[in-house]
Design an enzyme around this catalytic site. Structure first.
Site, PDB file in Angstrom:
ATOM      1  N   SER A  64       0.887  -1.262   0.039  1.00  0.00           N
ATOM      2  CA  SER A  64       0.014   0.083  -0.034  1.00  0.00           C
ATOM      3  C   SER A  64       0.869   1.442   0.050  1.00  0.00           C
ATOM      4  CB  SER A  64      -1.037   0.128   1.339  1.00  0.00           C
ATOM      5  OG  SER A  64      -1.851   1.057   1.305  1.00  0.00           O
ATOM      6  N   LYS A  77       1.019   4.084  -3.113  1.00  0.00           N
ATOM      7  CA  LYS A  77       0.797   5.551  -2.898  1.00  0.00           C
ATOM      8  C   LYS A  77       2.113   6.225  -3.063  1.00  0.00           C
ATOM      9  CE  LYS A  77      -1.070   8.794   0.442  1.00  0.00           C
ATOM     10  NZ  LYS A  77      -1.947   8.732   1.768  1.00  0.00           N
ATOM     11  N   GLU A 100      -1.024   9.507  11.910  1.00  0.00           N
ATOM     12  CA  GLU A 100      -2.231  10.185  11.673  1.00  0.00           C
ATOM     13  C   GLU A 100      -3.311   9.764  12.742  1.00  0.00           C
ATOM     14  OE1 GLU A 100      -4.975  11.364   7.734  1.00  0.00           O
ATOM     15  OE2 GLU A 100      -5.117   9.157   8.542  1.00  0.00           O
ATOM     16  N   GLU A 126     -20.066   4.642   4.050  1.00  0.00           N
ATOM     17  CA  GLU A 126     -19.581   5.538   2.634  1.00  0.00           C
ATOM     18  C   GLU A 126     -18.463   4.843   1.944  1.00  0.00           C
ATOM     19  OE1 GLU A 126     -17.809   8.720   0.502  1.00  0.00           O
ATOM     20  OE2 GLU A 126     -17.086   7.563   2.064  1.00  0.00           O
TER      21      GLU A 126
END
Length: 247
Positions: free
Chosen positions: A60, A64, A150, A165
């Protein structure tokens, strides 16, 4: 033989690289646990419902890197990708979100390098959350590193909406119809309205509890005989307090 040595060295480097982020998460989660326990002890209330942490996989991270067109080096990855380690904190009320944020800011060894408040300014699709980029000190055997984590802080309603969502968009491979986008935005507005209502109820109940506690304190300074109240003299209360302190 040379290739084998290079592979071993690279494997060791990437392992140490990922371990730094794991240790940063461990350290931050320990701090959160301490804050939860302290708050529960002092206020008989826990502002944190639950926490969830995750580390991006090397695959991943690499994807990115390609999307952002960064250099493929550990220093470049650290500089350009700030969400390798993530911690999500779910609270009951919006006020708890900012309370937790202030608790983190008060930690002298943490450095808040960026804040994105999607509660005061929601994203166009209705997404709400408070995002913090936090530098956490990590002490390795041979060096000290400040590692970025984060942190997302949101209410249960915000987290519920964001999770659904994400699932809807993850499964939908084509362009999402405008009608569905509008419904998702309406659902986000409904979740925000629920948060506001629950916040109001929470404050009203807290005020009632505070008034009851004040009345209980006041009642300890009175005695009732045959339905008649007598206020205990202040001097007598001082003597009682003095006697208790000398025991």
């Amino acid at each position: 033989m040379v290739q084998l040595e290079q592979f071993k060295r690279f494997k060791e480097e990437i392992t140490r690289f990922m371990m730094m982020y794991k240790f940063a998460l461990d350290s931050l989660e320990t701090k959160i646990d301490i804050l939860k326990e302290e708050f529960q002890f002092l206020h008989d209330y826990n502002p944190i419902e639950h926490t969830n942490s995750r580390l991006k996989t090397p695959e991943s991270i690499l994807n990115k890197v390609f999307r952002k067109q960064c250099d493929i080096s550990f220093s470049s990855i650290r500089s350009n990708i700030k969400d390798i380690a993530g911690l999500r904190i779910t609270c009951s009320f919006v006020s708890d979100i900012y309370r937790i944020s202030e608790m983190l800011r008060s930690q002298s060894d943490l450095n808040i390098i960026e804040t994105k408040d999607y509660i005061k300014q929601p994203k166009p699709n209705g997404y709400q959350s408070l995002h913090l980029l936090v530098e956490v000190p990590v002490y390795m055997s041979d060096r000290h590193e400040n590692v970025c984590v984060e942190v997302q802080i949101r209410t249960i309603a915000m987290d519920f909406w964001a999770s659904l969502e994400h699932k809807i968009f993850y499964k939908y491979k084509q362009t999402v119809p405008l009608r569905l986008l509008q419904e998702l935005k309406e659902a986000a507005d409904s979740a925000a309205a629920l948060d506001r209502q629950m916040e109001r109820l929470h404050k009203e109940i807290a005020e009632i509890k505070e008034n009851q506690e004040e009345e209980e304190i006041g009642s300890t300074k009175r005695i009732v005989i045959r339905n008649q109240e007598f206020q205990l003299p202040a001097a007598l209360m001082e003597l009682i307090d003095l006697g208790q302190s000398n025991e």
